[in-house]
Design an enzyme around this catalytic site. Structure first.
Site, PDB file in Angstrom:
ATOM      1  N   ALA A  71       0.827  -1.211   0.000  1.00 42.77           N
ATOM      2  CA  ALA A  71       0.000   0.000   0.000  1.00 42.77           C
ATOM      3  C   ALA A  71       0.858   1.256   0.000  1.00 42.77           C
ATOM      4  O   ALA A  71       0.421   2.309  -0.468  1.00 42.77           O
ATOM      5  CB  ALA A  71      -0.923  -0.006   1.207  1.00 42.77           C
ATOM      6  N   THR A  72       2.073   1.171   0.507  1.00 40.68           N
ATOM      7  CA  THR A  72       2.966   2.330   0.449  1.00 40.68           C
ATOM      8  C   THR A  72       3.183   2.721  -1.014  1.00 40.68           C
ATOM      9  O   THR A  72       3.135   3.899  -1.371  1.00 40.68           O
ATOM     10  CB  THR A  72       4.306   2.002   1.141  1.00 40.68           C
ATOM     11  OG1 THR A  72       4.034   1.711   2.516  1.00 40.68           O
ATOM     12  CG2 THR A  72       5.289   3.153   1.055  1.00 40.68           C
ATOM     13  N   ASN A 153      -5.156   3.530  11.378  1.00 43.81           N
ATOM     14  CA  ASN A 153      -4.379   2.372  11.802  1.00 43.81           C
ATOM     15  C   ASN A 153      -4.183   2.305  13.315  1.00 43.81           C
ATOM     16  O   ASN A 153      -3.964   1.237  13.860  1.00 43.81           O
ATOM     17  CB  ASN A 153      -3.019   2.340  11.095  1.00 43.81           C
ATOM     18  CG  ASN A 153      -2.371   3.695  10.982  1.00 43.81           C
ATOM     19  OD1 ASN A 153      -2.985   4.646  10.503  1.00 43.81           O
ATOM     20  ND2 ASN A 153      -1.138   3.788  11.428  1.00 43.81           N
ATOM     21  N   SER A 201      -3.640  -3.477   0.997  1.00 49.73           N
ATOM     22  CA  SER A 201      -2.426  -4.255   1.240  1.00 49.73           C
ATOM     23  C   SER A 201      -2.794  -5.633   1.766  1.00 49.73           C
ATOM     24  O   SER A 201      -3.519  -5.743   2.766  1.00 49.73           O
ATOM     25  CB  SER A 201      -1.580  -3.512   2.277  1.00 49.73           C
ATOM     26  OG  SER A 201      -0.397  -4.208   2.521  1.00 49.73           O
ATOM     27  N   HIS A 203      -1.209  -7.982   3.377  1.00 49.34           N
ATOM     28  CA  HIS A 203      -0.783  -8.510   4.687  1.00 49.34           C
ATOM     29  C   HIS A 203      -1.602  -7.987   5.857  1.00 49.34           C
ATOM     30  O   HIS A 203      -1.414  -8.412   6.991  1.00 49.34           O
ATOM     31  CB  HIS A 203       0.726  -8.290   4.901  1.00 49.34           C
ATOM     32  CG  HIS A 203       1.142  -6.897   5.241  1.00 49.34           C
ATOM     33  ND1 HIS A 203       1.422  -6.510   6.518  1.00 49.34           N
ATOM     34  CD2 HIS A 203       1.362  -5.811   4.467  1.00 49.34           C
ATOM     35  CE1 HIS A 203       1.803  -5.233   6.521  1.00 49.34           C
ATOM     36  NE2 HIS A 203       1.773  -4.790   5.283  1.00 49.34           N
ATOM     37  N   CYS A 326       5.641   1.269  12.107  1.00 47.48           N
ATOM     38  CA  CYS A 326       6.723   1.974  11.400  1.00 47.48           C
ATOM     39  C   CYS A 326       7.443   2.933  12.335  1.00 47.48           C
ATOM     40  O   CYS A 326       8.584   3.277  12.120  1.00 47.48           O
ATOM     41  CB  CYS A 326       6.165   2.774  10.236  1.00 47.48           C
ATOM     42  SG  CYS A 326       4.587   2.205   9.672  1.00 47.48           S
TER      43      CYS A 326
HETATM   44  N1  PLP Z   1      -1.725   2.717   5.168  1.00 44.97           N
HETATM   45  C1  PLP Z   1      -2.120   2.356   6.393  1.00 44.97           C
HETATM   46  C2  PLP Z   1      -3.339   2.961   6.998  1.00 44.97           C
HETATM   47  C3  PLP Z   1      -1.384   1.394   7.096  1.00 44.97           C
HETATM   48  O1  PLP Z   1      -1.770   1.028   8.320  1.00 44.97           O
HETATM   49  C4  PLP Z   1      -0.226   0.840   6.504  1.00 44.97           C
HETATM   50  C5  PLP Z   1       0.603  -0.126   7.248  1.00 44.97           C
HETATM   51  O2  PLP Z   1       0.701  -0.082   8.450  1.00 44.97           O
HETATM   52  C6  PLP Z   1       0.124   1.265   5.214  1.00 44.97           C
HETATM   53  C7  PLP Z   1      -0.649   2.206   4.583  1.00 44.97           C
HETATM   54  C8  PLP Z   1       1.320   0.711   4.514  1.00 44.97           C
HETATM   55  O3  PLP Z   1       1.032  -0.562   4.046  1.00 44.97           O
HETATM   56  P1  PLP Z   1       2.178  -1.504   3.432  1.00 44.97           P
HETATM   57  O4  PLP Z   1       2.811  -2.199   4.564  1.00 44.97           O
HETATM   58  O5  PLP Z   1       1.452  -2.432   2.534  1.00 44.97           O
HETATM   59  O6  PLP Z   1       3.101  -0.624   2.677  1.00 44.97           O
END
Ligand code: PLP
Length: 396
Positions: A71-72, A153, A201, A203, A326
């Protein structure tokens, strides 16, 4: 006992999705773009997975779902693509977002600011969300894109995506939602909310790591982030992660089958855990239960440093978090608590507990016992916490 209560950071792989992906890691290893049988024998499983993804978010045939690495990447792609398509061209000037987005949005916005883009960040209210009126207040016809997460999140708070998309469209802006924390927890229907872009995403819904996606309404133009080959119709280059895609499709299908279970059983276990925490004096939980996804609690336990609590819980076999995975390598305070306006002491006492359909009642009972014991121990050695009032029944 081992108890995993950090499902907003990542989730256990769905056993069925795991089984499905195995052949594509070894005997069926072909590159789908190859013209020989090794390549073509991956196609049926890929087609099934794509159908599962389209059905999973109710995308139409003429929408695009483009598989990404995470998702990033999806979030970076939307923001940078809109920059090239609408802002670099001089058509529009601004991007509107909130102060509580994931860094994949927040840091990308900061980068775009360094290129001269105007970014408007809307402050959240005490529940940690924005309202359609808040958005309307900052809108104008110079806005290229509004990007607001579906669910947060850290708090699990659900944003009014349908209404926010409507306000954005009234001003001629496109609307993107980061649905990472909503998918697999509440129904996500791209038609119902009328979003232009939606990131997800695997995972986070019991799929594998290293694979995610971007929904693009009506397959509209969006300058590519990754140029190269003709993969994904030329929209996102890079050899397809066949095993990941196959597993992501199945994981989403299964997660959606469990949505009623999430809403009933996961919610009941979450509420049991939350009610037990709130029996302790000077514990606060951010956001009303009914406004959150069913699996998340962000609590603040006065006098107990979040990291110290994690240490005690880890010793007891329990995995939790102080906030976004993160950011948890440094000892910074929880960013959403700061955004809500909580004082710094409160922001340092954040504990995020996030459940999944794989948690059991016994695990939750065990976690309650251990969190209470850790609270008692840590408060008793805290220099900042005045011992709890003697009258409280828990004695903490
Ligand atoms: N967006 C949100 C709201 C998230 O919680 C996260 C991961 O914690 C991400 C984006 C990033 O996802 P990815 O790990 O697939 O890059």
């Amino acid at each position: 006992m081992k108890v995993y209560l950090d499902n907003n950071a990542t989730t256990m792989l769905d056993p069925e999705a795991f089984e499905l992906m195995l052949p594509f890691l070894q005997e069926n290893f072909g590159n789908p773009n190859s013209l020989h049988a090794y390549g073509s024998q991956t196609h049926p499983a890929l087609r099934t997975a794509m159908d599962q993804l389209y059905a999973g978010i109710n995308a139409k045939d003429n929408d695009d779902i483009i598989v990404t690495s995470c998702a990033t990447e999806s979030n970076n792609w939307v923001l940078k693509g809109i920059y090239f398509d609408k802002i670099f061209t001089g058509e529009k000037k601004r991007i509107v977002t909130t102060t509580v987005e994931h860094p994949a949005i927040g840091a990308t916005c900061t980068f775009l600011e360094s290129l001269g883009v105007e970014v408007t960040r809307i402050d959240v209210n005490e529940e940690g969300v924005i309202t359609p009126e808040d958005l309307r207040h900052v809108m104008g016809d110079d806005v290229a894109l509004v990007t607001v997460m579906w669910a947060n999140n850290e708090t699990g708070m659900i944003f009014p995506i349908k209404e926010l998309a409507k306000v954005s469209h009234e001003y001629g802006a496109l609307f993107h939602t980061d649905a990472v924390q909503a998918m697999g927890k509440i129904p996500v229907n791209a038609q119902d909310v009328d979003v232009d872009f939606l990131s997800f995403s695997a995972h986070k819904f019991h799929g594998p790591k290293g694979v995610g996606g971007l929904f693009i309404k009506d397959s509209m133009k969006l300058t590519s982030l990754l140029h190269g080959g003709e993969h994904m119709g030329g929209r996102r280059s890079g050899t397809l992660n066949v095993a990941g895609i196959v597993a992501m499709g199945k994981a989403l299908e299964n997660a959606n089958k469990f949505l009623n279970y999430e809403d009933a059983h996961v919610r009941r276990l979450r509420d049991k855990l939350e009610d037990a925490l709130l029996e302790l004096p000077e514990v606060t939980v951010i956001g009303k239960k009914e406004h959150r996804v069913p699996n998340t609690i962000l609590a603040s336990i006065k006098g107990v440093e979040g990291e110290a609590m994690l240490w005690d819980l880890n010793q007891a076999g329990i995995a939790a978090s102080t906030g976004s995975a993160c950011a948890s390598e440094d000892l910074e305070s929880n960013p959403i608590m700061e955004a809500i306006g909580a004082d710094s002491e409160l922001a340092h006492t954040a504990l995020r507990l996030s459940l999944s359909r794989f948690n059991t009642e016994e695990e939750i009972d065990y976690a309650i016992e251990k969190i209470k014991a850790a609270t008692k121990r840590l408060r008793s050695i805290s220099s900042s916490y005045a011992y709890a009032p003697k009258w409280h029944k828990s004695g903490l």
